[in-house]
Design an enzyme around this catalytic site. Structure first.
Site, PDB file in Angstrom:
ATOM      1  N   ARG A 223       7.284  59.857  95.963  1.00 33.20           N
ATOM      2  CA  ARG A 223       6.302  60.984  95.424  1.00 33.20           C
ATOM      3  C   ARG A 223       6.275  61.653  96.809  1.00 33.20           C
ATOM      4  O   ARG A 223       6.110  60.971  98.042  1.00 33.20           O
ATOM      5  CB  ARG A 223       5.280  60.614  94.795  1.00 33.20           C
ATOM      6  CG  ARG A 223       5.133  60.235  93.523  1.00 33.20           C
ATOM      7  CD  ARG A 223       5.428  61.468  92.389  1.00 33.20           C
ATOM      8  NE  ARG A 223       5.596  61.207  91.110  1.00 33.20           N
ATOM      9  CZ  ARG A 223       6.535  60.976  90.470  1.00 33.20           C
ATOM     10  NH1 ARG A 223       7.597  60.912  90.809  1.00 33.20           N
ATOM     11  NH2 ARG A 223       6.385  60.312  89.182  1.00 33.20           N
ATOM     12  N   HIS A 271      13.858  66.943  92.944  1.00 31.39           N
ATOM     13  CA  HIS A 271      13.042  66.068  92.092  1.00 31.39           C
ATOM     14  C   HIS A 271      14.037  65.625  90.878  1.00 31.39           C
ATOM     15  O   HIS A 271      13.595  65.925  89.680  1.00 31.39           O
ATOM     16  CB  HIS A 271      11.689  66.443  91.642  1.00 31.39           C
ATOM     17  CG  HIS A 271      10.956  65.271  91.214  1.00 31.39           C
ATOM     18  ND1 HIS A 271       9.408  64.734  91.484  1.00 31.39           N
ATOM     19  CD2 HIS A 271      11.262  64.053  90.563  1.00 31.39           C
ATOM     20  CE1 HIS A 271       9.261  64.055  90.834  1.00 31.39           C
ATOM     21  NE2 HIS A 271      10.170  63.231  90.111  1.00 31.39           N
TER      22      HIS A 271
HETATM   23  P1  NAP Z   1       6.719  49.741  89.008  1.00 31.79           P
HETATM   24  O1  NAP Z   1       7.769  49.255  88.128  1.00 31.79           O
HETATM   25  O2  NAP Z   1       5.320  49.899  88.478  1.00 31.79           O
HETATM   26  O3  NAP Z   1       6.788  49.356  90.467  1.00 31.79           O
HETATM   27  C1  NAP Z   1       6.064  49.490  91.409  1.00 31.79           C
HETATM   28  C2  NAP Z   1       6.236  48.689  92.615  1.00 31.79           C
HETATM   29  O4  NAP Z   1       5.550  49.122  93.691  1.00 31.79           O
HETATM   30  C3  NAP Z   1       5.509  47.156  92.064  1.00 31.79           C
HETATM   31  O5  NAP Z   1       6.566  46.067  92.106  1.00 31.79           O
HETATM   32  C4  NAP Z   1       4.374  47.009  92.781  1.00 31.79           C
HETATM   33  O6  NAP Z   1       4.004  45.732  93.226  1.00 31.79           O
HETATM   34  C5  NAP Z   1       5.008  47.835  94.070  1.00 31.79           C
HETATM   35  N1  NAP Z   1       3.561  48.310  94.840  1.00 31.79           N
HETATM   36  C6  NAP Z   1       2.721  49.209  94.090  1.00 31.79           C
HETATM   37  N2  NAP Z   1       1.554  49.345  95.232  1.00 31.79           N
HETATM   38  C7  NAP Z   1       2.100  48.666  96.193  1.00 31.79           C
HETATM   39  C8  NAP Z   1       1.293  48.818  97.820  1.00 31.79           C
HETATM   40  N3  NAP Z   1       0.262  49.257  98.063  1.00 31.79           N
HETATM   41  N4  NAP Z   1       1.963  48.101  98.619  1.00 31.79           N
HETATM   42  C9  NAP Z   1       3.241  47.461  98.373  1.00 31.79           C
HETATM   43  N5  NAP Z   1       3.909  47.460  97.020  1.00 31.79           N
HETATM   44  C10 NAP Z   1       3.346  48.111  95.958  1.00 31.79           C
HETATM   45  O7  NAP Z   1       7.382  51.270  89.072  1.00 31.79           O
HETATM   46  P2  NAP Z   1       8.916  51.848  89.121  1.00 31.79           P
HETATM   47  O8  NAP Z   1       9.236  52.103  87.689  1.00 31.79           O
HETATM   48  O9  NAP Z   1       9.776  51.050  89.884  1.00 31.79           O
HETATM   49  O10 NAP Z   1       8.670  53.291  89.654  1.00 31.79           O
HETATM   50  C11 NAP Z   1       8.258  53.462  91.058  1.00 31.79           C
HETATM   51  C12 NAP Z   1       7.870  54.944  91.329  1.00 31.79           C
HETATM   52  O11 NAP Z   1       9.281  55.499  91.586  1.00 31.79           O
HETATM   53  C13 NAP Z   1       7.353  55.873  90.339  1.00 31.79           C
HETATM   54  O12 NAP Z   1       5.891  55.368  90.373  1.00 31.79           O
HETATM   55  C14 NAP Z   1       7.398  57.268  90.835  1.00 31.79           C
HETATM   56  O13 NAP Z   1       6.592  57.605  91.698  1.00 31.79           O
HETATM   57  C15 NAP Z   1       8.890  57.068  91.038  1.00 31.79           C
HETATM   58  N6  NAP Z   1       9.970  57.735  90.488  1.00 31.79           N
HETATM   59  C16 NAP Z   1      10.639  58.771  91.189  1.00 31.79           C
HETATM   60  C17 NAP Z   1      11.515  59.532  90.142  1.00 31.79           C
HETATM   61  C18 NAP Z   1      12.621  60.654  90.936  1.00 31.79           C
HETATM   62  O14 NAP Z   1      12.982  61.275  90.139  1.00 31.79           O
HETATM   63  N7  NAP Z   1      12.043  60.713  92.161  1.00 31.79           N
HETATM   64  C19 NAP Z   1      11.999  59.001  89.245  1.00 31.79           C
HETATM   65  C20 NAP Z   1      11.185  57.950  88.515  1.00 31.79           C
HETATM   66  C21 NAP Z   1      10.219  57.170  89.218  1.00 31.79           C
HETATM   67  P3  NAP Z   1       3.541  44.582  92.285  1.00 31.79           P
HETATM   68  O15 NAP Z   1       4.659  44.041  91.739  1.00 31.79           O
HETATM   69  O16 NAP Z   1       2.624  43.769  93.292  1.00 31.79           O
HETATM   70  O17 NAP Z   1       2.833  45.531  91.353  1.00 31.79           O
END
Ligand code: NAP
Length: 308
Positions: A223, A271
């Protein structure tokens, strides 16, 4: 039993088509043709404005139409309403494509050749093997792990950093704030795939950049507010970082006068790294609705206290 879709309008027809075909028992409505809001039990939306949520007295589940939920006002949703984020193959595939493209373009010096072509210069650079480049992924969630799996197929040296320790074959894993420094110390390319939370806001900052090897590159697909823009510009101009590929900015759209637009070593996309694809997302969301109807636990419910 009714579901209201109040999100991306161009893709509404595909959602409606799927639900009407495979779940004719569910009354699938598309905003603004919402009918009686008193009946709405499931809401698929990007945001949850408080004044709108207040009009849905029977709301049972809020489904975010995107993977992140940082834009959702949790306080507008009653505690008994679970917030479900979008985890579906279309989003994952899009992200894997985008990040692979970015890493390969950096690895094979495409941005340098683009500049060389503009200058009319024929200048072959060394072609180091993928194994000589270390790629680090911050956030080993659904997207981060899929990206690491694909990058492994090219032979890159891989590492991941996560809140809790995640073990993956062929990936050196680091966890928590204490292991951030050793993680960063080896990354030639750093990819941010963290959710935006109070703990991760502004994490891509001057101090973090100073812990990367000189000349490292950044890909931010998390983000916009993960990044401190001024610190990135400073690191690029000082040569601490070589390039940045940014799919997300703050604000979006980026303001017309922002220095990123003109910076020769910032590559910007609006984005679009990945998007929810109705064809693959609708079956998954429907299965979650069915789970709820059967009284089974929902998948992909976020933890409100953690913010993701
Ligand atoms: P997710 O499955 O919820 O994974 C988030 C990961 O980040 C988890 O493994 C979590 O650890 C880790 N995390 C959270 N807080 C942390 C911290 N303080 N320090 C270190 N690690 C931390 O999410 P996802 O589906 O992979 O998506 C991730 C993000 O990608 C979304 O939230 C969104 O912002 C972004 N995104 C961007 C686009 C785009 O088009 N640019 C599209 C989709 C998503 P734990 O395993 O310990 O919970």
């Amino acid at each position: 039993m009714s579901i209201l879709y109040r999100s991306d309008a161009p893709r509404a027809a595909a959602w409606a088509h799927y639900f009407r075909k495979f779940a004719p028992d569910l009354d699938f409505r598309v905003w603004p043709d919402a009918g009686d809001l008193d009946d709405v039990e499931y809401l698929i939306a990007w945001q949850a404005p408080a004044e709108f949520i207040a009009k849905l007295p029977r709301l049972k589940v809020f489904f975010s139409s995107g993977a992140g939920v940082d834009h959702v006002d949790f306080s507008a949703l009653p505690e008994h309403v679970p917030i479900v984020r979008m985890v579906e193959p279309g989003i994952i595939d899009g992200m894997v494509e985008y990040v692979s493209l970015g890493v390969l373009a950096l690895h094979r010096d495409f941005f340098d050749y683009q500049a060389a072509k503009a200058a009319g210069v024929w200048n072959p650079l060394e072609v180091p093997p993928a194994s000589s480049r270390t790629i680090g992924v911050m956030g080993m969630g659904a997207l981060g792990r899929a990206v690491l799996e694909r990058l492994a197929s090219y032979g890159f040296d891989l590492r991941g950093w996560n809140r809790s320790l995640r073990v993956m074959d062929g990936v050196e894993s680091f966890a928590g704030p204490d292991q951030l420094q050793p993680f960063l110390a080896g990354c030639d390319v750093l990819i941010c795939l963290l959710p935006l939370t109070p703990a991760t806001k502004g994490i891509l900052n001057r101090e973090l950049f100073s812990l990367l090897p000189v000349g490292a590159a950044l890909i931010n697909v998390g983000r916009g507010p993960h990044l401190v823009d001024a610190d990135l510009l400073e690191a690029l101009d000082a040569g601490q970082l070589s390039r940045a590929i940014l799919d997300v900015t703050e604000p979006e759209p980026l303001s017309a006068e922002h220095p990123f637009w003109a910076h020769p070593r910032v590559f910007l996309t609006p984005h679009v790294a990945s998007m929810t694809q109705p064809e693959s997302a609708a079956p998954i969301l429907l299965e979650n609705v069915r789970r709820h109807q059967r009284g089974e636990p929902l998948k992909d419910v976020i933890d409100r206290s953690r913010g993701y």
